[in-house]
Design a protein around this motif. Structure first.
Motif, PDB file in Angstrom:
ATOM      1  N   GLU A 289      51.271  30.435  83.508  1.00  0.00           N
ATOM      2  CA  GLU A 289      50.545  31.390  82.662  1.00  0.00           C
ATOM      3  C   GLU A 289      51.275  32.728  82.600  1.00  0.00           C
ATOM      4  N   TYR A 290      51.882  33.139  83.707  1.00  0.00           N
ATOM      5  CA  TYR A 290      52.668  34.378  83.717  1.00  0.00           C
ATOM      6  C   TYR A 290      53.842  34.277  82.754  1.00  0.00           C
ATOM      7  N   LEU A 291      54.559  33.148  82.803  1.00  0.00           N
ATOM      8  CA  LEU A 291      55.703  32.978  81.909  1.00  0.00           C
ATOM      9  C   LEU A 291      55.262  32.877  80.454  1.00  0.00           C
ATOM     10  N   GLU A 292      54.154  32.227  80.217  1.00  0.00           N
ATOM     11  CA  GLU A 292      53.646  32.147  78.848  1.00  0.00           C
ATOM     12  C   GLU A 292      53.344  33.539  78.302  1.00  0.00           C
ATOM     13  N   ASP A 293      52.705  34.384  79.123  1.00  0.00           N
ATOM     14  CA  ASP A 293      52.409  35.752  78.698  1.00  0.00           C
ATOM     15  C   ASP A 293      53.699  36.553  78.494  1.00  0.00           C
ATOM     16  N   LEU A 294      54.643  36.351  79.396  1.00  0.00           N
ATOM     17  CA  LEU A 294      55.919  37.061  79.303  1.00  0.00           C
ATOM     18  C   LEU A 294      56.654  36.691  78.022  1.00  0.00           C
ATOM     19  N   MET A 295      56.732  35.414  77.717  1.00  0.00           N
ATOM     20  CA  MET A 295      57.450  34.963  76.523  1.00  0.00           C
ATOM     21  C   MET A 295      56.724  35.391  75.254  1.00  0.00           C
ATOM     22  N   ALA A 296      55.392  35.408  75.297  1.00  0.00           N
ATOM     23  CA  ALA A 296      54.638  35.876  74.136  1.00  0.00           C
ATOM     24  C   ALA A 296      54.938  37.342  73.866  1.00  0.00           C
ATOM     25  N   ALA A 297      55.047  38.138  74.933  1.00  0.00           N
ATOM     26  CA  ALA A 297      55.376  39.545  74.779  1.00  0.00           C
ATOM     27  C   ALA A 297      56.784  39.737  74.240  1.00  0.00           C
ATOM     28  N   VAL A 298      57.702  38.907  74.697  1.00  0.00           N
ATOM     29  CA  VAL A 298      59.092  38.989  74.210  1.00  0.00           C
ATOM     30  C   VAL A 298      59.152  38.638  72.727  1.00  0.00           C
TER      31      VAL A 298
END
Length: 238
Positions: free
Chosen positions: A226-235
């Motif tokens: 979930e952290y990576l999903e949020d990170l990639m969405a922000a990118v």
């Protein structure tokens, strides 16, 4: 089956030779230990026919590998028969020469050329390599190795010990810590799918990571995904 020990038991291993580091062991079952030293964790499993060990983790010098060997010798007189590299990064892979007289070295296929390119006598080149999955049986005990796709590297594998519902996963599923800085040598989008594959396909209760703290649980896999999903969405939105 349930874990034989509900919480890890800390054991202090005796030094095998003068000058080696003292070694902390955490015991997860009658045959399963985590060697925690110098900020790294190595898992090993004891059988009546030898030991299955992982990552020597001795890049900075021979001391940690020597302490690792002493820690194993403090709980069994069996030799290390298999040494499993979690991935090719030198901070985890270096130092296995100390077990080379008895051990067969194993990695993912993608790690072989990279480890050979190091041309480092401290880091034996794997003799067994696999693509997707591999089972190892020793002394009546079986572990399962899986490649879950590119994540922290293109050759990270996990070790599942079904008998004790335990997973050893290095660097790409941190427990209560952040991912390492700028994610060097990493594949964030595929990392997400790698974690999802673990969630959907591997059954375990205890997660042993490559760095303290430990232990974790399957919930940590979901947290990192979930952290990576949020990170990639922000990118993507930037």
């Amino acid at each position: 089956p349930a874990l034989l020990l509900a919480t890890p038991q800390r054991v202090l291993a005796q030094d095998a030779t003068p000058g080696t580091l003292s070694a902390d062991l955490q015991q997860f079952a009658d045959d399963t230990y985590a060697f925690v030293n110098s900020g790294y964790i190595s898992l090993f499993i004891v059988t009546d026919e030898g030991v299955i060990a992982t990552d020597p983790g001795s890049q900075s010098g021979p001391e940690r590998a020597e302490a690792y060997r002493a820690a194993i010798a403090s709980v069994t007189d069996q030799p290390v028969r298999y040494l499993v590299y979690s991935h090719d990064h030198a901070d985890h892979a270096t130092g296995g020469e100390i077990f080379a007289d008895t051990a067969t070295f194993i990695s993912h296929r993608n790690a072989v050329e990279k480890l050979a390119a190091l041309n480092d006598p401290r880091t034996p080149v794997p003799e067994i390599a696999f693509t997707d999955e591999l089972s190892i049986e020793l002394g009546g005990k079986t572990i399962e190795l899986y490649y879950t796709g590119r994540n922290h590297s293109d050759n990270s594998i996990v070790l599942l010990y079904p008998e004790h519902r335990l997973l050893f996963a290095v660097d790409f599923i941190p427990v209560n810590t952040l991912l390492f800085q700028n994610l060097p040598d990493a594949y964030p989008e595929e990392w997400i799918e790698s974690l999802r594959w673990i969630e959907e396909n591997l059954d375990f209760d205890v997660l042993v990571p490559g760095h303290p703290p430990l232990p974790g649980t399957k919930a940590n896999v979901t947290e990192v995904r979930e952290y990576l999903e949020d990170l990639m969405a922000a990118v993507r939105a930037a």
